[in-house]
Design a protein around this motif. Structure first.
Motif, PDB file in Angstrom:
ATOM      1  N   LEU A  23       0.828  -1.206   0.000  1.00  0.00           N
ATOM      2  CA  LEU A  23       0.000   0.000   0.000  1.00  0.00           C
ATOM      3  C   LEU A  23       0.865   1.260   0.000  1.00  0.00           C
ATOM      4  O   LEU A  23       0.510   2.263  -0.630  1.00  0.00           O
ATOM      5  CB  LEU A  23      -0.934   0.010   1.215  1.00  0.00           C
ATOM      6  N   ILE A  24       1.999   1.207   0.719  1.00  0.00           N
ATOM      7  CA  ILE A  24       2.907   2.362   0.732  1.00  0.00           C
ATOM      8  C   ILE A  24       3.521   2.549  -0.644  1.00  0.00           C
ATOM      9  O   ILE A  24       3.627   3.675  -1.153  1.00  0.00           O
ATOM     10  CB  ILE A  24       4.005   2.173   1.801  1.00  0.00           C
ATOM     11  N   PHE A  25       3.921   1.436  -1.256  1.00  0.00           N
ATOM     12  CA  PHE A  25       4.470   1.494  -2.615  1.00  0.00           C
ATOM     13  C   PHE A  25       3.461   2.104  -3.576  1.00  0.00           C
ATOM     14  O   PHE A  25       3.775   3.018  -4.349  1.00  0.00           O
ATOM     15  CB  PHE A  25       4.859   0.086  -3.068  1.00  0.00           C
ATOM     16  N   GLU A  26       2.224   1.614  -3.541  1.00  0.00           N
ATOM     17  CA  GLU A  26       1.203   2.078  -4.484  1.00  0.00           C
ATOM     18  C   GLU A  26       0.882   3.556  -4.275  1.00  0.00           C
ATOM     19  O   GLU A  26       0.730   4.316  -5.249  1.00  0.00           O
ATOM     20  CB  GLU A  26      -0.061   1.233  -4.332  1.00  0.00           C
ATOM     21  N   ALA A  27       0.798   3.993  -3.008  1.00  0.00           N
ATOM     22  CA  ALA A  27       0.506   5.405  -2.728  1.00  0.00           C
ATOM     23  C   ALA A  27       1.651   6.299  -3.169  1.00  0.00           C
ATOM     24  O   ALA A  27       1.435   7.389  -3.711  1.00  0.00           O
ATOM     25  CB  ALA A  27       0.232   5.590  -1.238  1.00  0.00           C
ATOM     26  N   THR A  28       2.881   5.849  -2.959  1.00  0.00           N
ATOM     27  CA  THR A  28       4.043   6.639  -3.366  1.00  0.00           C
ATOM     28  C   THR A  28       4.109   6.746  -4.879  1.00  0.00           C
ATOM     29  O   THR A  28       4.343   7.827  -5.437  1.00  0.00           O
ATOM     30  CB  THR A  28       5.337   5.998  -2.840  1.00  0.00           C
ATOM     31  N   LEU A  29       3.877   5.638  -5.559  1.00  0.00           N
ATOM     32  CA  LEU A  29       3.899   5.634  -7.018  1.00  0.00           C
ATOM     33  C   LEU A  29       2.821   6.552  -7.580  1.00  0.00           C
ATOM     34  O   LEU A  29       3.065   7.320  -8.524  1.00  0.00           O
ATOM     35  CB  LEU A  29       3.697   4.208  -7.529  1.00  0.00           C
ATOM     36  N   ALA A  30       1.635   6.496  -6.986  1.00  0.00           N
ATOM     37  CA  ALA A  30       0.520   7.321  -7.463  1.00  0.00           C
ATOM     38  C   ALA A  30       0.753   8.809  -7.235  1.00  0.00           C
ATOM     39  O   ALA A  30       0.131   9.640  -7.900  1.00  0.00           O
ATOM     40  CB  ALA A  30      -0.776   6.888  -6.775  1.00  0.00           C
ATOM     41  N   SER A  31       1.658   9.143  -6.319  1.00  0.00           N
ATOM     42  CA  SER A  31       1.902  10.558  -6.002  1.00  0.00           C
ATOM     43  C   SER A  31       2.834  11.244  -6.997  1.00  0.00           C
ATOM     44  O   SER A  31       3.052  12.454  -6.904  1.00  0.00           O
ATOM     45  CB  SER A  31       2.498  10.672  -4.586  1.00  0.00           C
ATOM     46  N   VAL A  32       3.387  10.483  -7.943  1.00  0.00           N
ATOM     47  CA  VAL A  32       4.318  11.068  -8.916  1.00  0.00           C
ATOM     48  C   VAL A  32       3.536  11.495 -10.160  1.00  0.00           C
ATOM     49  O   VAL A  32       2.928  10.653 -10.825  1.00  0.00           O
ATOM     50  CB  VAL A  32       5.411  10.060  -9.324  1.00  0.00           C
ATOM     51  N   PRO A  33       3.543  12.794 -10.504  1.00  0.00           N
ATOM     52  CA  PRO A  33       2.849  13.232 -11.722  1.00  0.00           C
ATOM     53  C   PRO A  33       3.420  12.533 -12.953  1.00  0.00           C
ATOM     54  O   PRO A  33       4.627  12.273 -13.020  1.00  0.00           O
ATOM     55  CB  PRO A  33       3.125  14.746 -11.764  1.00  0.00           C
ATOM     56  N   GLN A  34       2.575  12.225 -13.932  1.00  0.00           N
ATOM     57  CA  GLN A  34       3.001  11.463 -15.100  1.00  0.00           C
ATOM     58  C   GLN A  34       4.171  12.084 -15.863  1.00  0.00           C
ATOM     59  O   GLN A  34       5.091  11.357 -16.259  1.00  0.00           O
ATOM     60  CB  GLN A  34       1.810  11.233 -16.041  1.00  0.00           C
ATOM     61  N   PRO A  35       4.196  13.401 -16.090  1.00  0.00           N
ATOM     62  CA  PRO A  35       5.357  13.960 -16.805  1.00  0.00           C
ATOM     63  C   PRO A  35       6.672  13.725 -16.065  1.00  0.00           C
ATOM     64  O   PRO A  35       7.708  13.464 -16.690  1.00  0.00           O
ATOM     65  CB  PRO A  35       5.030  15.455 -16.902  1.00  0.00           C
TER      66      PRO A  35
END
Length: 200
Positions: free
Chosen positions: A68-80
């Motif tokens: 869950l920490i991995f997924e939340a951290t990954l989702a916090s990075v803007p696509q560009p």
């Protein structure tokens, strides 16, 4: 649970959050050497952020402490930003002769679709030589999708055509016929039509 994870990430310092985001994008390829290179800093500059992530139980032994920490951290990075960093990660790994299986998802993450497709082709051939037919099928499919995204229709056609023998073994003749019929529908040259009919 998601709220707790977000609050944990919000308490991190900016350098620690940068390091965590780099780790999320790098995935299994994450290392201190990669982080220093991608962030363009001296390895000692990530020592305190690294310790902070361990203390906050975000990472443990170069991996995330929880999915869950991995997924939340990954989702916090803007696509560009994610595309830019995936490109840096891929370049770092390529300079160290990483396998095509390692490189392909990072080139895809960078939207470098032709490079991603070429890596998936190389990975498919490696799987073929090792008689890993399921992996071969998966890499041919990903190669074709990447070439489609790059606008390289001929390369996408070739990848789908080359997938047929492994596809018959892994998923059966019926599934292979679906792919072959698609090849016949999209063939634009005599050579492509001949390849599709040969597969059929």
């Amino acid at each position: 649970v998601a709220g707790l994870v977000e609050r944990r990430l919000a308490r991190l310092s900016a350098p620690a959050l940068r390091l965590a985001r780099t780790a999320a994008l790098a995935g299994a390829d994450f290392s201190a050497e990669l982080a220093a290179a991608v962030l363009d800093v001296h390895p000692l500059d990530i020592a305190e952020p690294w310790r902070e992530l361990e203390t906050a139980q975000v990472i443990r032994e170069q991996a995330f402490a929880h999915d869950l920490i991995f997924e939340a951290t990954l989702a916090s990075v803007p696509q560009p930003i994610a595309r830019l960093l995936h490109g840096r990660i891929a370049a770092f790994l390529a300079a160290r002769d990483a396998s095509p299986e390692q490189l392909a998802p990072h080139w895809a993450g960078a939207a470098e679709w032709q490079r991603a497709g070429e890596c998936h082709v190389a990975a498919a051939r490696r799987a073929q030589r090792a008689s890993q037919r399921s992996h071969e099928v998966a890499h041919w499919r990903l190669a074709a999708d990447a070439f489609d995204a790059a606008g390289l229709s001929e390369s996408a056609f070739d990848a789908r055509c080359e997938s047929v023998p492994a596809l018959i073994i892994v998923q059966g003749v019926t599934r292979a016929h679906v792919v072959i019929d698609g090849l016949l529908d999209t063939a634009t040259t005599d050579a492509q039509r001949a390849a599709a009919w040969t597969a059929k």
